[in-house]
Motif scaffolding. Structure first.
Motif, short mmCIF file in Angstrom:
data_model
loop_
_atom_site.label_atom_id
_atom_site.label_comp_id
_atom_site.label_asym_id
_atom_site.label_seq_id
_atom_site.Cartn_x
_atom_site.Cartn_y
_atom_site.Cartn_z
N GLN A 70 11.24 -68.23 -26.82
CA GLN A 70 10.74 -68.63 -28.13
C GLN A 70 10.70 -67.44 -29.09
O GLN A 70 11.16 -67.53 -30.23
N GLU A 74 12.94 -67.07 -32.51
CA GLU A 74 12.27 -66.93 -33.80
C GLU A 74 12.66 -65.64 -34.51
O GLU A 74 12.81 -65.61 -35.72
N GLN A 80 15.31 -71.45 -29.36
CA GLN A 80 15.09 -70.58 -28.21
C GLN A 80 16.40 -69.99 -27.70
O GLN A 80 17.43 -70.65 -27.66
#
Length: 102
Positions: A70, A74, A80
């Protein structure tokens, strides 16, 4: 080790077009010797970890496990990611320095 600074550096590298992500693209970058550093998600599966460690060991590319899937996704503005490759020497040196500041 400062995860925020690592994520920021990955974001800059993505904007500069110096990041490769996705399973096939990562393998291709390593095999074509364009990869400078491979980042592997800490929560990647055992099988994925083994495959990436074997691949990077064979092609002598440094590999680090730092962020979660994750967090890696990000940081580069994507979903992901289990693995990310840095293809630029300058970004790779900066990342290696951040990773060594433990």
């Amino acid at each position: 080790m400062d995860k925020k600074r690592i994520a920021d550096l990955l974001g800059l590298a993505q904007k500069a077009g110096r990041i490769v992500s996705g399973e096939f693209a990562v393998e291709k970058a390593v095999r074509s010797r364009k990869a400078r550093i491979v980042l592997l998600a800490t929560d990647a599966s055992k099988n994925s970890k083994k495959n990436y460690h074997d691949l990077t060991s064979y092609y002598e590319v440094p590999i680090y496990e730092v962020l979660s899937k994750q967090e890696m996704g990000e940081s580069i503005g994507k979903v992901q990611r289990a693995a990310i490759v840095l293809t630029d020497e300058g970004f790779s040196r900066s990342l290696a320095k951040l990773l060594s500041d433990v």
